[in-house]
Design a protein around this motif. Structure first.
Motif: not given
Length: 496
Positions: A36-43, A48-49, A73-79, A119-128
């Motif tokens: 959870x902490x790792x995911x939060x750090x990436x989120x 920020x970007x 993904x969950x944190x980004x969706x919730x935000x 990759x759909x044209x609507x995508x603007x950023x990818x999380x690897x």
């Protein structure tokens, strides 16, 4: 360095895996809390970007790296970010913490889609979040296809812990690797992020200790260290007010066969600009006039192969020898090398000095050798590919065979003294031009002359050289000349 203050210590992937388990036990942490902490750090890096209107594609693999992706993904969706999640392979087969993260994503209303053909044209950023630090062999074909798709669209990519397909211990690309704009690495920074091919894939490295980094560092000794500006400044204190030129080293540089006078001139001027007290060059007689006219502070002396006593006399005068810039491999070169290489004084061997050393290998503890991968391959009687496949191993084997201190040049230059290894984080592709190595050997020679130990001179010299090149690159990498570094070198050897 990114998100948190960081010690500059580097670790193998297995050390981090072992250490995080031990820390979790020590602190009574559930491993899922670290996920959870790792995911939060990436989120946090995502938030920020990018704006919350930008569509995020999270690509998850089958291990815990994929679990981290589900948390992001969950944190980004919730935000409020629009989020698409692709699962490579069967998401139902996830287990342990990764399965828990998947279920939390589904419970929050998220959907799991198989990786698409485009990759759909609507995508603007990818999380690897495809492949983590546990990858050993080459990426499987389906993984390579998805990585190629991500790289083709050239969108910003945030890699979780390490770009997928990059070896965490060596920086080698295992078939194909994701080209990230940013890499968020956790708990202990991985060796493979900092050298070799990694330079083309990691982007900006950011460190997240997940509130356990200090405890982890108490448990695991580093496998290597980054060279950092404060370490260099400590080795270059202000000079005494009553200092004189004899206090700062008499440096003899030998080389410059016919047609290669520029190399010895560059090395000698680099030594002078780094603060050497006196600089002398032993070179082909044809080079003397041009060196003296261009830089009269260098005492240039022409040398003929019959003048062995002249070379010995100059060596006796010197505190430090730099042997090899523009030396060539002619009979003139071989005789000069044979006369000087037996010295018991501290010395640097570079360029054709290394090629002559490869012909007649010996072991010395009063020497720094500075090979690029091609020279390293000749010294080790192997291929360049073998050197680059594991640069840390190559540097250590070089040190074990030749002694002293090894500087293995390249992206993420390594300095190895047989006990410790350091990595230089500075440098850029503009340095891939003639004369850059000659400037480095002159810098290191001058630092030896000013009283630094072999390993301190190598570490500081590499950092000064690469940092000077980075300052030059502010005006563009293409067209950078080795001599463009000189004004920046002078600034860097006088840290404020």
């Amino acid at each position: 360095m990114g998100m948190e203050k960081w010690s500059g210590k580097l670790y193998r992937a297995e050390q981090v895996r072992r250490g995080e388990r031990l820390v979790a036990v020590q602190q009574a942490l559930d491993m899922y809390q670290l996920m959870e902490r790792a995911g939060a750090a990436v989120f946090q890096v995502l938030e920020q970007g990018f704006t919350r209107q930008q569509h995020v594609l999270v690509c998850c693999g089958g291990g815990n790296n994929g679990g981290d992706g589900y948390v992001v993904a969950r944190l980004a969706r919730e935000a409020g970010f629009p989020v698409t999640l692709w699962q490579q392979g069967d998401g139902a087969k996830l287990h342990g913490d990764a399965a828990r993260a998947r279920d939390a994503w589904l419970a929050a209303g998220g959907q799991i889609l198989p990786a698409g053909k485009a990759i759909p044209a609507s995508i603007e950023v990818v999380i690897d979040a495809l492949l983590g630090t546990g990858l050993k062999g080459e990426v499987r074909p389906e993984g390579q296809r998805l990585i190629a798709m991500i790289n083709r669209i050239a969108l910003p990519v945030i890699a979780i812990d390490i770009p997928s397909g990059l070896c965490a211990d060596t920086g080698k690309v295992l078939g194909k690797a994701v080209k990230a704009q940013s890499t968020v690495t956790f708990i202990g920074s991985k060796l493979g992020l900092w050298t070799g091919q990694a330079a083309g894939y990691v982007g900006r490295i950011q460190f997240a200790g997940l509130q356990v980094a200090d405890a982890f560092e108490q448990l695991e000794p580093p496998s290597a260290w980054l060279i950092q500006a404060p370490d260099v400044a400590l080795s270059l204190p202000p000079r005494q007010r009553d200092a004189h030129k004899g206090d700062h080293g008499r440096i003899l540089l030998a080389g410059g066969d016919l047609g290669m006078g520029g190399a010895i001139r560059l090395a000698a001027e680099a030594a002078a600009r780094t603060g050497a007290g006196l600089v002398a060059a032993l070179t082909q007689p044809d080079n003397v006039l041009s060196i003296a006219a261009a830089r009269p502070e260098i005492m240039a002396l022409g040398w003929q192969a019959s003048g062995q006593t002249v070379a010995e006399h100059r060596l006796q005068w010197a505190d430090v020898l730099v042997l090899g810039p523009g030396l060539g491999q002619s009979s003139w070169s071989q005789v000069l090398y044979n006369v000087l290489a037996k010295t018991q004084k501290s010395h640097v061997v570079d360029a054709d000095g290394l090629n002559l050393l490869a012909r007649s290998p010996d072991y010395k503890n009063n020497r720094i050798i500075t090979p690029h991968p091609g020279e390293a391959a000749r010294l080790l009687a192997c291929s360049v590919q073998e050197v680059e496949a594991d640069r840390f191993r190559a540097a250590r084997v070089l040190q074990q065979q030749y002694g002293g201190v090894v500087v293995l040049k390249g992206a993420g230059t390594l300095v190895d003294d047989g006990n410790r290894c350091w990595v230089c984080p500075a440098g850029n592709p503009g340095m891939a031009t003639g004369g850059m190595g000659d400037v480095l050997s002159g810098i290191i020679g001058a630092l030896l002359g000013q009283g630094l130990s072999l390993v301190a001179a190598a570490r500081c010299g590499v950092w000064i050289h690469s940092t000077a090149a980075d300052r030059c690159a502010a005006e563009g990498e293409r067209g950078m000349l080795a001599s463009d570094l000189f004004p920046h070198i002078r600034q860097l050897v006088n840290p404020r």
